[in-house]
Enzyme design. Structure first.
Site, short mmCIF file in Angstrom:
data_model
loop_
_atom_site.label_atom_id
_atom_site.label_comp_id
_atom_site.label_asym_id
_atom_site.label_seq_id
_atom_site.Cartn_x
_atom_site.Cartn_y
_atom_site.Cartn_z
N GLU A 1 1.71 38.66 81.77
CA GLU A 1 0.29 38.41 81.49
C GLU A 1 -0.03 36.93 81.56
OE1 GLU A 1 -2.32 40.40 79.20
OE2 GLU A 1 -1.23 42.29 79.17
N SER B 1 1.81 34.22 89.47
CA SER B 1 0.89 33.30 88.79
C SER B 1 -0.34 33.03 89.65
CB SER B 1 1.60 31.97 88.49
OG SER B 1 2.73 32.19 87.69
C1 LIG Z 1 8.50 43.52 82.59
C2 LIG Z 1 7.29 43.06 83.36
C3 LIG Z 1 6.12 43.80 83.28
C4 LIG Z 1 5.00 43.40 84.02
N1 LIG Z 1 3.86 44.18 83.99
C5 LIG Z 1 2.85 43.89 84.87
C6 LIG Z 1 1.74 44.78 85.00
O1 LIG Z 1 1.62 45.81 84.32
N2 LIG Z 1 0.78 44.48 85.93
C7 LIG Z 1 0.85 43.37 86.71
O2 LIG Z 1 -0.05 43.17 87.54
N3 LIG Z 1 1.88 42.49 86.58
C8 LIG Z 1 2.88 42.73 85.69
N4 LIG Z 1 3.95 41.87 85.57
C9 LIG Z 1 3.97 40.66 86.39
C10 LIG Z 1 3.84 39.38 85.57
O3 LIG Z 1 2.55 39.23 85.08
C11 LIG Z 1 4.32 38.24 86.47
O4 LIG Z 1 5.72 38.38 86.61
C12 LIG Z 1 3.97 36.87 85.88
O5 LIG Z 1 2.58 36.65 85.91
C13 LIG Z 1 4.66 35.72 86.64
O6 LIG Z 1 4.56 35.87 88.02
P1 LIG Z 1 5.90 35.74 88.91
O7 LIG Z 1 6.92 36.64 88.31
O8 LIG Z 1 5.54 35.97 90.32
O9 LIG Z 1 6.38 34.26 88.69
P2 LIG Z 1 5.85 32.96 89.51
O10 LIG Z 1 4.37 32.94 89.55
O11 LIG Z 1 6.58 32.89 90.80
O12 LIG Z 1 6.35 31.79 88.56
C14 LIG Z 1 7.70 31.33 88.55
C15 LIG Z 1 7.78 30.12 87.61
O13 LIG Z 1 6.93 29.06 88.12
C16 LIG Z 1 6.01 28.67 87.11
N5 LIG Z 1 4.73 28.30 87.74
C17 LIG Z 1 4.05 28.96 88.72
N6 LIG Z 1 2.91 28.31 89.00
C18 LIG Z 1 2.84 27.25 88.17
C19 LIG Z 1 1.92 26.20 87.98
N7 LIG Z 1 0.75 26.12 88.68
N8 LIG Z 1 2.19 25.25 87.06
C20 LIG Z 1 3.33 25.33 86.30
N9 LIG Z 1 4.26 26.29 86.45
C21 LIG Z 1 4.02 27.24 87.36
C22 LIG Z 1 5.86 29.89 86.21
O14 LIG Z 1 5.40 29.53 84.91
C23 LIG Z 1 7.29 30.42 86.21
O15 LIG Z 1 8.05 29.72 85.26
C24 LIG Z 1 5.05 42.23 84.82
C25 LIG Z 1 6.23 41.48 84.85
C26 LIG Z 1 7.34 41.89 84.15
C27 LIG Z 1 8.60 41.07 84.26
#
Ligand SMILES: Cc1cc2nc3c(=O)[nH]c(=O)nc-3n(C[C@H](O)[C@H](O)[C@H](O)COP(=O)(O)OP(=O)(O)OC[C@H]3O[C@@H](n4cnc5c(N)ncnc54)[C@H](O)[C@@H]3O)c2cc1C
Length: 382
Positions: free
Chosen positions: A362, A131
């Site tokens: 996304e 994020s």
């Molecule tokens: C199947 C799959 C395909 C993907 N494809 C791509 C791709 O092609 N390219 C790419 O670059 N990425 C890709 N991603 C990555 C995806 O965009 C990220 O997993 C997503 O943005 C969340 O990041 P994170 O998993 O690190 O979760 P984190 O950012 O660690 O979040 C964990 C939790 O904390 C919450 N959170 C974090 N910050 C805040 C805040 N400020 N306020 C409230 N809640 C918060 C989130 O909502 C979530 O519930 C993919 C992910 C998956 C699972």
């Protein structure tokens, strides 16, 4: 206001509907089991001109407006969201070129995608930055004639199958978002490899891998935009892609509702089809209502982007609402199927597993709500 499609748009949508129903849907369960990449089905989508329909006509593409591409994606995702994700990831991988590429870069990089089946991918996320994408750690060191990239991107859709990666790296982490640079990196570049393959809950026809950059040299003429503009390019790309992700969720929600209605008309309990039981009918009505609202938010967000209006918050609304409603519609569909809904023999458990990711990637739906709330505090027009 006119909701009617002209003949050309209606033909495009009906072609996508045929592909979704006759090509993707029959293949979906097998790919869900095997996790293989669905190249033959994507070849069919490519041959119909619907794999990268937003590439402008000047580069050999169909140049479809985003609202029409959203309708195409809804139809394909009805058939299989996992297969359709390769299309949306292509769009995501190519959009940085459309947003920030020079005319020469567009001419050099885009037409190949309209001539043969090729894939693109968008490499932003890393182990430590999801994020909070601006905290990325992949480094771009300036060297004679270009940059050397070092780092590992995680969860990359189309990873391993992509011919071209859009990559975001930092020239200096201390600069935060202002240090980020965007690059177009051919997959054949020495030092670029696909890493760990992820095994997923849903959308299992989609390839998700790490992408590793080990001293990969990228020439200056493959930098997209100015040094320091990369984070803006990434955010703009995600904004532009969001309605298409919402369209996936609409497709899943609509399929779940269609399957649940058909089953409820057939299945009899207490001497009548279960759709005659008011509590079952109400579940179906709730799903239909929410999916229709999600569809309208989605085409509106895409239309606003086409029209050059402010669309970022609307795209967030569409993505969050469509994915939350797809999740609810899939959950209700499993409930309407009763015990059968829990079995892999029937299609609704897959829809339930597929729907979940749309609340996460996304930008999670928490992040979408942050975007919407920030917009509420601004002066708003239209
Ligand atoms: C199947 C799959 C395909 C993907 N494809 C791509 C791709 O092609 N390219 C790419 O670059 N990425 C890709 N991603 C990555 C995806 O965009 C990220 O997993 C997503 O943005 C969340 O990041 P994170 O998993 O690190 O979760 P984190 O950012 O660690 O979040 C964990 C939790 O904390 C919450 N959170 C974090 N910050 C805040 C805040 N400020 N306020 C409230 N809640 C918060 C989130 O909502 C979530 O519930 C993919 C992910 C998956 C699972």
């Amino acid at each position: 206001m006119d909701f009617a499609l002209d003949d050309v748009a209606a033909e495009v949508v009906s072609m996508a509907r045929r592909l979704g129903r006759e090509v993707l849907a029959p293949a979906a369960a097998a790919y869900d089991r095997s996790g293989e990449f669905p190249r033959p089905e994507l070849q069919r989508v490519f041959e119909s001109g619907l794999l990268d329909p937003e590439i402008p006509e000047s580069f050999g593409g169909a140049g479809l407006p985003r609202w029409l591409d959203a309708l195409v994606t809804e139809e394909l995702a009805w058939g299989c969201a996992g297969i359709t994700l390769a299309k949306t990831a292509n769009n995501l991988g190519l959009t940085p070129i459309l947003v920030a590429g020079t005319p020469e870069q567009k001419e050099r990089l885009l037409p190949a995608f309209t001539r043969t089946l090729q894939f693109a991918a968008f490499c932003l996320t890393e182990a430590g930055s999801g994020s909070d994408a601006a905290s990325l750690a992949t480094r771009a060191h300036q060297v004679a004639g270009g940059y050397r990239l070092n780092g590992v991107k995680r969860f990359i859709t189309n990873g391993g199958v992509a011919n071209l990666y859009s990559v975001f790296a930092t020239i200096n982490p201390a600069l935060g978002p202002k240090g980020v640079v965007a690059f177009a990196v051919p997959a054949t570049t020495p030092g670029v490899t696909a890493g760990k393959v992820e095994h997923k809950l849903g959308i299992r026809a989609s390839n998700t891998t790490e992408v590793v950059f080990d001293d990969a040299f990228v020439p200056d003429d493959l930098r997209l935009g100015a040094e320091g503009d990369g984070f803006k390019v990434a955010l703009r790309t995600l904004d532009l892609s969001r309605a298409n992700i919402a369209a996936h969720a609409v497709g899943i929600g609509r399929r779940a509702t269609d399957e649940a209605v058909a089953y409820a008309q057939e299945r009899r309990q207490f001497g009548q089809p279960i759709i005659e039981h008011e509590m079952v009918a109400a579940m179906l009505a709730d799903s239909a209502m929410e999916v229709e609202a999600a569809h309208l938010l989605t085409v509106q967000a895409a239309w606003r982007a086409d029209a050059g209006w402010d669309f970022s918050a609307h795209a967030s609304m569409a993505k969050a609402f469509a994915s939350d409603s797809a999740m609810r519609a899939a959950e209700r569909a499993v409930q309407v199927f009763g015990g059968y809904g829990y079995m892999t023999e029937y299609p609704v458990e897959k829809l339930f597993r597929d729907a979940k990711i749309y609340q996460i990637f996304e930008g999670t739906n928490q992040i979408q709500r942050m975007v919407i709330a920030r917009w509420l505090g601004k002066e708003r027009r239209q």
